[in-house]
Design a protein around this motif. Structure first.
Motif, PDB file in Angstrom:
ATOM      1  N   UNK A 219       0.816  -1.220   0.000  1.00  0.00           N
ATOM      2  CA  UNK A 219       0.000   0.000   0.000  1.00  0.00           C
ATOM      3  C   UNK A 219       0.850   1.271   0.000  1.00  0.00           C
ATOM      4  N   UNK A 220       0.427   2.222  -0.845  1.00  0.00           N
ATOM      5  CA  UNK A 220       1.092   3.514  -0.928  1.00  0.00           C
ATOM      6  C   UNK A 220       0.031   4.604  -1.066  1.00  0.00           C
ATOM      7  N   UNK A 239      -8.241  15.942   7.920  1.00  0.00           N
ATOM      8  CA  UNK A 239      -8.214  14.830   6.970  1.00  0.00           C
ATOM      9  C   UNK A 239      -7.125  15.027   5.935  1.00  0.00           C
ATOM     10  N   UNK A 240      -6.660  13.921   5.396  1.00  0.00           N
ATOM     11  CA  UNK A 240      -5.578  13.953   4.413  1.00  0.00           C
ATOM     12  C   UNK A 240      -6.102  13.342   3.114  1.00  0.00           C
ATOM     13  N   UNK A 241      -6.286  14.220   2.120  1.00  0.00           N
ATOM     14  CA  UNK A 241      -6.889  13.803   0.856  1.00  0.00           C
ATOM     15  C   UNK A 241      -5.810  13.397  -0.136  1.00  0.00           C
ATOM     16  N   UNK A 242      -6.128  12.408  -0.962  1.00  0.00           N
ATOM     17  CA  UNK A 242      -5.206  11.959  -1.993  1.00  0.00           C
ATOM     18  C   UNK A 242      -5.751  10.716  -2.673  1.00  0.00           C
ATOM     19  N   UNK A 243      -4.968  10.179  -3.573  1.00  0.00           N
ATOM     20  CA  UNK A 243      -5.355   8.960  -4.277  1.00  0.00           C
ATOM     21  C   UNK A 243      -4.484   7.807  -3.797  1.00  0.00           C
ATOM     22  N   UNK A 244      -5.117   6.691  -3.495  1.00  0.00           N
ATOM     23  CA  UNK A 244      -4.345   5.502  -3.140  1.00  0.00           C
ATOM     24  C   UNK A 244      -3.603   5.046  -4.383  1.00  0.00           C
ATOM     25  N   UNK A 245      -2.284   5.032  -4.305  1.00  0.00           N
ATOM     26  CA  UNK A 245      -1.463   4.706  -5.471  1.00  0.00           C
ATOM     27  C   UNK A 245      -1.363   3.211  -5.711  1.00  0.00           C
ATOM     28  N   UNK A 246      -1.379   2.433  -4.646  1.00  0.00           N
ATOM     29  CA  UNK A 246      -1.343   0.969  -4.772  1.00  0.00           C
ATOM     30  C   UNK A 246      -1.799   0.358  -3.464  1.00  0.00           C
ATOM     31  N   UNK A 247      -2.273  -0.876  -3.545  1.00  0.00           N
ATOM     32  CA  UNK A 247      -2.640  -1.611  -2.354  1.00  0.00           C
ATOM     33  C   UNK A 247      -3.989  -1.257  -1.770  1.00  0.00           C
ATOM     34  N   UNK A 248      -4.221  -1.724  -0.543  1.00  0.00           N
ATOM     35  CA  UNK A 248      -5.495  -1.566   0.154  1.00  0.00           C
ATOM     36  C   UNK A 248      -5.241  -0.961   1.527  1.00  0.00           C
ATOM     37  N   UNK A 281      -6.558   1.009  -4.348  1.00  0.00           N
ATOM     38  CA  UNK A 281      -6.115   1.739  -5.536  1.00  0.00           C
ATOM     39  C   UNK A 281      -7.064   1.452  -6.691  1.00  0.00           C
ATOM     40  N   UNK A 282      -7.382   2.463  -7.512  1.00  0.00           N
ATOM     41  CA  UNK A 282      -6.859   3.839  -7.503  1.00  0.00           C
ATOM     42  C   UNK A 282      -7.858   4.849  -6.934  1.00  0.00           C
ATOM     43  N   UNK A 283      -8.559   4.492  -5.867  1.00  0.00           N
ATOM     44  CA  UNK A 283      -9.601   5.363  -5.330  1.00  0.00           C
ATOM     45  C   UNK A 283      -9.010   6.647  -4.726  1.00  0.00           C
ATOM     46  N   UNK A 284      -9.765   7.743  -4.881  1.00  0.00           N
ATOM     47  CA  UNK A 284      -9.456   8.972  -4.181  1.00  0.00           C
ATOM     48  C   UNK A 284     -10.141   8.947  -2.829  1.00  0.00           C
ATOM     49  N   UNK A 285      -9.407   9.202  -1.755  1.00  0.00           N
ATOM     50  CA  UNK A 285      -9.946   9.049  -0.410  1.00  0.00           C
ATOM     51  C   UNK A 285      -9.472  10.187   0.488  1.00  0.00           C
TER      52      UNK A 285
END
Length: 431
Positions: A219-220, A239-248, A281-285
């Motif tokens: 996960x990244x 909160x810290x917004x971003x896109x999960x680059x890989x993993x769960x 990945x690749x969800x924005x969370x």
């Protein structure tokens, strides 16, 4: 249905746009209004057939010159699979566009004009696709009708390309003779090429295994934006917004903030303003953490059991995209997703000879050169080697003054001595 992303590449006038147009046209993936427009243009030019290249060549300059300049993306679906096609330009001056298009592809269709055979751009694009982690290749020998559908011509080109595949150690390569203009072997097998017993191009695209998505990787997550509304309703929200680059990522996971090294755990995960137990990945969370920690844009949040490299010095392969040559000592910016840091080129280690694929010494990189360099950054970067994670192993170099993109880069080697906490405190050097 699963999804296959593929890119068409090769030299100019090999017929890439026509091939994609034929795929869309013969697979009934063109809307009625677009078909009507094509028919009007055909009637206006008194042509015997519609110009299929117009389905992808969207820029006015492309239509006027009959070439591809920009990267075009097309989408279509068959009963067996969904596809995203990237049509990359063939001109050597647009190599940067090809690199952009190939960065997310699972398969590369390398077109070769049957009259021209394997040329420099064939080698260049194959090398770049290989460096970018593409594992599946299709050698599409186009315009077979212009060489009388001669099997000997096809076999000669196939033999020449097999030598390239062996040099680059390409794991999966298939050669298909076809005529994009006439539709031979594009969607359905053609009697005009009866000596060929393999699948048509579409049949192969429907059957090739899809490359595993990003989720099996460690996960990244990299922070893009820190959310602090500080309203009466949410006085303590962070909160810290971003896109999960890989993993769960899951609620309750113990995580480490890099490059600081501080540890905490995930208190909540939000997707579309709703809390969820996990995301992938690749969800924005938006991640919310149990502890208040100093976290900024560009920092990474990773599970404590994983160990991405936290580096100030690393080796990388670059495709140089600027007309001004690159020399050792040049100062620039490294943009690694949300993280943008000052850097300098410590050394240019070697250049790849496009003709032989051998590494040769050099003291500079010119436009479209592929070079290996050592970079030093002012503050630590959190990266993975590209071969282990395509998402976190890629970056670009940016000119400090103009903001223009100078190079696409792939992390090829990191050094363990730079992984210490101390490196996150004091700069390795000043820029």
């Amino acid at each position: 249905m699963d999804l296959l992303r593929f890119i068409t590449c090769g030299s100019v006038d090999d017929g890439k746009s026509t091939l994609i147009g034929r795929l869309l046209y013969d697979s009934d993936s063109v809307s009625l209004d677009v078909l009507a427009t094509l028919e009007k243009k055909r009637n206006a030019t008194n042509s015997d057939s519609v110009d299929l290249a117009l389905l992808t060549d969207g820029l006015k300059a492309e239509r006027e010159q009959g070439i591809t300049i920009d990267v075009a993306h097309k989408y279509f679906t068959t009963p067996r699979r969904k596809f995203i096609i990237t049509d990359a330009p063939g001109h050597v001056q647009y190599t940067r566009n090809m690199v952009t298009g190939a960065s997310n592809a699972d398969l590369a269709i390398v077109l070769v004009d049957a009259r021209q055979g394997v040329i420099e751009q064939t080698r260049r694009h194959t090398l770049l696709a290989s460096l970018l982690g593409i594992r599946y290749f299709v050698l599409a020998v186009n315009k077979m009708d212009l060489v009388g559908n001669d099997e000997a011509v096809f076999q000669k080109i196939k033999t020449d390309y097999d030598a390239i595949a062996q040099q680059l150690r390409l794991p999966h390569v298939i050669a298909i003779p076809l005529s994009a203009l006439n539709g031979d072997n594009v969607v359905r097998p053609s009697r005009n090429l009866g000596w060929y017993g393999g699948p048509s191009l579409l049949q192969h695209l429907e059957s090739v295994p899809t490359v595993a998505d990003a989720n099996p990787h460690e996960p990244r997550f990299q922070v893009q934006y820190v959310i602090r509304p500080q309203t009466e309703e949410l006085p303590d929200y962070r909160g810290y917004a971003g896109r999960i680059q890989s993993g769960v990522y899951k609620v309750g996971d113990k995580v480490r903030i890099q490059p600081s090294g501080l540890e905490t755990s995930i208190e909540a995960i939000e997707v579309n303003q709703k809390e969820v137990p996990s995301a992938e990945a690749p969800q924005g969370v938006i991640l919310r953490l149990r502890d208040d920690i100093d976290i900024s844009r560009g920092d990474s949040i990773v599970p404590v059991h994983t160990h991405p490299a936290v580096v100030r010095e690393f080796e990388a392969t670059l495709c140089w995209m600027d007309e001004r040559p690159l020399k050792a000592g040049r100062k620039l910016l490294v943009q690694h997703h949300s993280a943008v840091v000052k850097a300098s080129v410590a050394a240019i280690l070697q250049k790849t000879n496009i003709e032989t694929f051998e590494s040769v010494g050099t003291d500079e990189a010119k436009l479209n050169d592929i070079v290996r360099v050592r970079l030093k950054t002012a503050v630590p970067l959190v990266v993975d080697e590209y071969r282990s994670n395509r998402q976190t192993g890629a970056f670009i170099l940016v000119d400090e003054q103009t903001g223009s993109t100078l190079a696409a880069g792939l992390v090829t080697a990191t050094d363990a001595e730079y992984f210490t906490q101390e490196l996150a405190i004091e700069p390795a050097f000043s820029i």
